[in-house]
Design an enzyme around this catalytic site. Structure first.
Site, short mmCIF file in Angstrom:
data_model
loop_
_atom_site.label_atom_id
_atom_site.label_comp_id
_atom_site.label_asym_id
_atom_site.label_seq_id
_atom_site.Cartn_x
_atom_site.Cartn_y
_atom_site.Cartn_z
N VAL A 168 0.88 -1.16 0.00
CA VAL A 168 0.00 0.00 0.00
C VAL A 168 0.93 1.22 0.00
CG1 VAL A 168 -1.77 1.28 1.26
CG2 VAL A 168 -1.82 -1.23 1.25
N GLY A 187 -7.13 1.71 5.99
CA GLY A 187 -7.76 0.40 6.04
C GLY A 187 -7.65 -0.40 4.75
N GLY A 238 -4.90 -1.92 3.38
CA GLY A 238 -4.16 -3.16 3.59
C GLY A 238 -5.00 -4.21 4.29
N ASN A 268 11.06 -5.06 9.57
CA ASN A 268 9.90 -4.26 9.18
C ASN A 268 8.86 -4.23 10.31
OD1 ASN A 268 7.78 -2.99 7.89
ND2 ASN A 268 8.02 -4.12 5.98
N TYR A 321 0.46 -7.03 10.95
CA TYR A 321 0.07 -8.43 10.77
C TYR A 321 -0.34 -9.07 12.09
CZ TYR A 321 2.12 -7.97 6.12
OH TYR A 321 2.40 -7.56 4.83
#
Length: 82
Positions: free
Chosen positions: A9, A17, A19, A46, A53
Site C-alpha cells: 500500500v 484500512g 491493507g 519491518n 500483521y
C-alpha cells in the site's frame, strides 16, 4: 493454501484500512476455496508491518527460514553441478 507474494500500500494511502481490506479479501478467497491457511513473509526489520500483521491476527513463524537460490548457484544446481 494461499501464498501472498507481495502486498504493498503506497505510503500516502496507508492508514485508511486498504491493507486490512486486501488481507481480508484474500482470507475470504482462501476460505471460499477451502484452503487451510494463508501465508506470506515479512522482513524481520519491518516493525510497522509486523505490528500490522499481528494486530490482524497473524502468527509469526520464527522457526522458519526462507531459502533462495539465484544466479550462478541456480544455474549450477539446474545443471546438477552443485
Amino acid at each position: 493454501g494461499l501464498y501472498l507474494e507481495d502486498l504493498l500500500v503506497k505510503p500516502e494511502a496507508r492508514g485508511r484500512g486498504i491493507g486490512l481490506a486486501l488481507l481480508r479479501r484474500l482470507a475470504t478467497i482462501a476460505l471460499e476455496r477451502n484452503y487451510g491457511r494463508m501465508e506470506w513473509s515479512v522482513l524481520d526489520w519491518n516493525e510497522p508491518s509486523i505490528r500490522f500483521y499481528k494486530a490482524a491476527g497473524a502468527t509469526l513463524m520464527d522457526d522458519w527460514t526462507i531459502c533462495r537460490m539465484t544466479g550462478e548457484a541456480l544455474e549450477n544446481f539446474a545443471r546438477d553441478e552443485a
